[in-house]
Write an enzyme that holds these catalytic residues in place. Structure first.
Site, PDB file in Angstrom:
ATOM      1  N   HIS A   1      -1.326 -26.491 -26.018  1.00  0.00           N
ATOM      2  CA  HIS A   1      -2.512 -27.303 -26.350  1.00  0.00           C
ATOM      3  C   HIS A   1      -3.162 -26.820 -27.655  1.00  0.00           C
ATOM      4  CE1 HIS A   1      -1.717 -28.816 -22.350  1.00  0.00           C
ATOM      5  NE2 HIS A   1      -1.703 -27.567 -21.941  1.00  0.00           N
TER       6      HIS A   1
ATOM      7  N   HIS B   1       1.033 -21.144 -20.941  1.00  0.00           N
ATOM      8  CA  HIS B   1       0.056 -22.092 -20.395  1.00  0.00           C
ATOM      9  C   HIS B   1      -0.694 -21.459 -19.228  1.00  0.00           C
ATOM     10  CE1 HIS B   1       1.319 -25.987 -22.325  1.00  0.00           C
ATOM     11  NE2 HIS B   1       2.326 -25.194 -22.666  1.00  0.00           N
TER      12      HIS B   1
ATOM     13  N   GLU C   1      -8.217 -24.333 -21.324  1.00  0.00           N
ATOM     14  CA  GLU C   1      -6.911 -23.666 -21.253  1.00  0.00           C
ATOM     15  C   GLU C   1      -6.411 -23.252 -22.635  1.00  0.00           C
ATOM     16  OE1 GLU C   1      -3.715 -26.132 -19.764  1.00  0.00           O
ATOM     17  OE2 GLU C   1      -2.259 -24.667 -20.507  1.00  0.00           O
TER      18      GLU C   1
ATOM     19  N   GLU D   1       3.455 -20.723 -16.671  1.00  0.00           N
ATOM     20  CA  GLU D   1       2.115 -21.093 -16.199  1.00  0.00           C
ATOM     21  C   GLU D   1       1.582 -19.827 -15.526  1.00  0.00           C
ATOM     22  OE1 GLU D   1       0.514 -23.900 -16.665  1.00  0.00           O
ATOM     23  OE2 GLU D   1       1.966 -25.537 -16.880  1.00  0.00           O
TER      24      GLU D   1
HETATM   25 ZN    ZN Z   1      -1.016 -26.373 -20.350  1.00  0.00          ZN
END
Ligand code: ZN
Length: 195
Positions: free
Chosen positions: A27, A94, A42, A158
């Site tokens: 992102h 992430h 995030e 993640e």
């Molecule tokens: Zn993400």
């Protein structure tokens, strides 16, 4: 007669011989990614962890970040950077999001059918779970753009759930960010040794 090949002694290898590790904080810019209960984005967590990984890997490798600041970057640009830099490893970082605030833990992805990607993802997942101690949600295959379009072994971690209040507190803690970064760096070093 035995001919011995004598290599010239050089103090350091030239930088171009170091493995290029492309670190991709997910992102950025107008895309915040998941948003935590306290309003944490995030994109900021991902960047902090990626910078911690880069700091540890600088020296034994040549870490290259897809972004070093809060800037927008397309998925094609992220994968393209790994390909033009001829990366040895691509790691996208992430924090997870769910509509269920109790969802928690760590999971790591590789491209379906990629044997080297699966090996890399498995090392990343092992090190993360061992070092940050969150629930092991496993290694999974997914057709993500950055995993599909990169030519090198690629994985997407993640780290934990930003939408889980307990994990959100951890993800925004600089000490936890450094621990997660150390786990990811360790996994990459493991992978480079086993190649
Ligand atoms: Zn993400």
């Amino acid at each position: 007669m035995v001919w011995r090949v004598v290599r010239p002694r050089i103090g350091r290898e030239p930088p171009s011989s170091l493995p290029v590790i492309v670190l991709d904080p997910g992102h950025g810019g107008g895309d915040p990614g998941a948003i935590g209960p306290g309003g944490t984005y995030e994109k900021h967590v991902n960047l902090a962890i990626a910078l911690a990984v880069a700091q540890i890997l600088a020296g034994p490798t040549l870490p290259v970040l897809t972004r070093r600041t809060d800037t927008a970057m397309s998925l094609a640009e992220r994968a393209g950077l790994a390909n033009t830099r001829r990366a040895t490893v691509f790691l996208s970082i992430h924090a997870n999001g769910s509509e269920h605030p109790h969802a928690s833990g760590t999971e790591t992805f590789h491209y379906p059918g990629s044997i080297r990607g699966a090996a890399l993802a498995s090392l990343v997942q092992q090190r993360l779970v061992a070092i940050i101690g969150r629930v092991d949600r496993g290694v999974k295959a997914a057709d993500f753009h950055v995993l599909r379009e990169t030519h090198c072994p690629a994985t997407l971690a993640e780290v934990a759930f930003l939408t889980n209040p307990e994990e959100a507190r951890l993800l925004t803690d600089p000490r936890f960010q450094r621990r997660a970064g150390a786990a990811l760096a360790r996994a990459i070093v493991d992978y480079l040794r086993r190649r």
